[in-house]
Design a protein around this motif. Structure first.
Motif, PDB file in Angstrom:
ATOM      1  N   ALA A  68       0.839  -1.205   0.000  1.00  0.00           N
ATOM      2  CA  ALA A  68       0.000   0.000   0.000  1.00  0.00           C
ATOM      3  C   ALA A  68       0.874   1.255   0.000  1.00  0.00           C
ATOM      4  N   ALA A  69       1.973   1.227   0.780  1.00  0.00           N
ATOM      5  CA  ALA A  69       2.875   2.382   0.815  1.00  0.00           C
ATOM      6  C   ALA A  69       3.532   2.581  -0.547  1.00  0.00           C
ATOM      7  N   GLU A  70       3.933   1.500  -1.193  1.00  0.00           N
ATOM      8  CA  GLU A  70       4.560   1.593  -2.517  1.00  0.00           C
ATOM      9  C   GLU A  70       3.552   2.136  -3.541  1.00  0.00           C
ATOM     10  N   GLU A  71       2.326   1.642  -3.470  1.00  0.00           N
ATOM     11  CA  GLU A  71       1.291   2.133  -4.389  1.00  0.00           C
ATOM     12  C   GLU A  71       1.023   3.615  -4.147  1.00  0.00           C
ATOM     13  N   ALA A  72       1.013   4.024  -2.871  1.00  0.00           N
ATOM     14  CA  ALA A  72       0.805   5.434  -2.553  1.00  0.00           C
ATOM     15  C   ALA A  72       1.969   6.279  -3.061  1.00  0.00           C
ATOM     16  N   ARG A  73       3.206   5.758  -2.909  1.00  0.00           N
ATOM     17  CA  ARG A  73       4.380   6.488  -3.400  1.00  0.00           C
ATOM     18  C   ARG A  73       4.321   6.628  -4.913  1.00  0.00           C
ATOM     19  N   ILE A  74       3.964   5.549  -5.592  1.00  0.00           N
ATOM     20  CA  ILE A  74       3.872   5.587  -7.054  1.00  0.00           C
ATOM     21  C   ILE A  74       2.786   6.571  -7.477  1.00  0.00           C
ATOM     22  N   ALA A  75       1.657   6.541  -6.782  1.00  0.00           N
ATOM     23  CA  ALA A  75       0.557   7.468  -7.107  1.00  0.00           C
ATOM     24  C   ALA A  75       0.988   8.911  -6.869  1.00  0.00           C
ATOM     25  N   ALA A  76       1.723   9.153  -5.776  1.00  0.00           N
ATOM     26  CA  ALA A  76       2.194  10.514  -5.488  1.00  0.00           C
ATOM     27  C   ALA A  76       3.190  10.974  -6.554  1.00  0.00           C
ATOM     28  N   GLU A  77       4.100  10.068  -6.960  1.00  0.00           N
ATOM     29  CA  GLU A  77       5.055  10.423  -8.016  1.00  0.00           C
ATOM     30  C   GLU A  77       4.333  10.714  -9.316  1.00  0.00           C
ATOM     31  N   LYS A  78       3.339   9.909  -9.623  1.00  0.00           N
ATOM     32  CA  LYS A  78       2.571  10.118 -10.860  1.00  0.00           C
ATOM     33  C   LYS A  78       1.845  11.464 -10.804  1.00  0.00           C
ATOM     34  N   ALA A  79       1.241  11.753  -9.657  1.00  0.00           N
ATOM     35  CA  ALA A  79       0.531  13.027  -9.504  1.00  0.00           C
ATOM     36  C   ALA A  79       1.511  14.199  -9.625  1.00  0.00           C
ATOM     37  N   ALA A  80       2.689  14.060  -9.015  1.00  0.00           N
ATOM     38  CA  ALA A  80       3.691  15.130  -9.100  1.00  0.00           C
ATOM     39  C   ALA A  80       4.168  15.289 -10.534  1.00  0.00           C
ATOM     40  N   ARG A  81       4.393  14.168 -11.223  1.00  0.00           N
ATOM     41  CA  ARG A  81       4.830  14.232 -12.621  1.00  0.00           C
ATOM     42  C   ARG A  81       3.755  14.892 -13.489  1.00  0.00           C
ATOM     43  N   GLU A  82       2.498  14.521 -13.263  1.00  0.00           N
ATOM     44  CA  GLU A  82       1.405  15.120 -14.034  1.00  0.00           C
ATOM     45  C   GLU A  82       1.280  16.610 -13.736  1.00  0.00           C
ATOM     46  N   ALA A  83       1.458  16.984 -12.465  1.00  0.00           N
ATOM     47  CA  ALA A  83       1.396  18.399 -12.096  1.00  0.00           C
ATOM     48  C   ALA A  83       2.536  19.170 -12.761  1.00  0.00           C
ATOM     49  N   ALA A  84       3.725  18.575 -12.788  1.00  0.00           N
ATOM     50  CA  ALA A  84       4.870  19.240 -13.428  1.00  0.00           C
ATOM     51  C   ALA A  84       4.628  19.380 -14.931  1.00  0.00           C
ATOM     52  N   GLU A  85       4.087  18.321 -15.541  1.00  0.00           N
ATOM     53  CA  GLU A  85       3.781  18.392 -16.971  1.00  0.00           C
ATOM     54  C   GLU A  85       2.730  19.466 -17.249  1.00  0.00           C
ATOM     55  N   MET A  86       1.721  19.541 -16.386  1.00  0.00           N
ATOM     56  CA  MET A  86       0.669  20.550 -16.550  1.00  0.00           C
ATOM     57  C   MET A  86       1.262  21.947 -16.405  1.00  0.00           C
ATOM     58  N   ALA A  87       2.137  22.133 -15.410  1.00  0.00           N
ATOM     59  CA  ALA A  87       2.768  23.436 -15.203  1.00  0.00           C
ATOM     60  C   ALA A  87       3.634  23.792 -16.405  1.00  0.00           C
ATOM     61  N   ALA A  88       4.380  22.817 -16.930  1.00  0.00           N
ATOM     62  CA  ALA A  88       5.215  23.071 -18.103  1.00  0.00           C
ATOM     63  C   ALA A  88       4.346  23.421 -19.308  1.00  0.00           C
ATOM     64  N   ARG A  89       3.233  22.715 -19.456  1.00  0.00           N
ATOM     65  CA  ARG A  89       2.331  22.995 -20.574  1.00  0.00           C
ATOM     66  C   ARG A  89       1.743  24.404 -20.442  1.00  0.00           C
TER      67      ARG A  89
END
Length: 148
Positions: free
Chosen positions: A68-89
């Motif tokens: 569950a912690a690994e899934e949460a970490r992966i989800a947080a990384e994905k959310a951060a990556r998507e947020a960074a991509e959105m900010a870059a866009r």
């Protein structure tokens, strides 16, 4: 027919006796198990089995928590990556809009300068035409004055 009746009765008695024997065997087995439950060696084995089961459950819970912690970490990384991509866009869109506004302003400025040049050329042409007309009128006036 008496033989048939006795045969049936014999079968019934056999079945009844077999059922009674089975009940006795079950009761004896239960009594033996009850006596065995009080045996210290059996109690120790039960405690070991319970400890193993508890340890197994603990490991399972730890694995589930780690997963569950690994899934949460992966989800947080994905959310951060998507947020960074959105900010870059958004930043790219902002820069593109800013560059388009600058290009539009430059285009308007160039058009205004071209109009000013056209107006200056037109004004010079009018001034030249007026000067030429004045010179022509002066020459004509001078000819008339000499000719009179």
């Amino acid at each position: 027919m008496a033989t048939m009746q006795s045969k049936k009765l014999f079968d019934f008695n056999e079945r009844r006796n077999a059922a009674a024997d089975a009940r006795k065997a079950t009761a004896e087995k239960f009594q033996a198990m009850k006596a065995r439950m009080e045996d210290p060696e059996f109690q120790r084995k039960l405690a070991e089995q319970k400890a193993l089961a508890d340890a197994r459950a603990q490991r399972h819970a730890e694995r589930a928590a780690a997963k569950a912690a690994e899934e949460a970490r992966i989800a947080a990384e994905k959310a951060a990556r998507e947020a960074a991509e959105m900010a870059a866009r958004r930043e790219a869109e902002r820069k593109a809009a800013e560059e388009a506004a600058i290009a539009r302003a430059a285009e308007i400025d160039a058009r205004n300068r071209a109009r000013l040049r056209e107006a200056e050329v037109k004004q010079r042409a009018l001034a030249l035409a007026a000067a030429q007309r004045t010179m022509r009128e002066n020459r004509e006036a001078a000819k008339k004055a000499r000719g009179k």
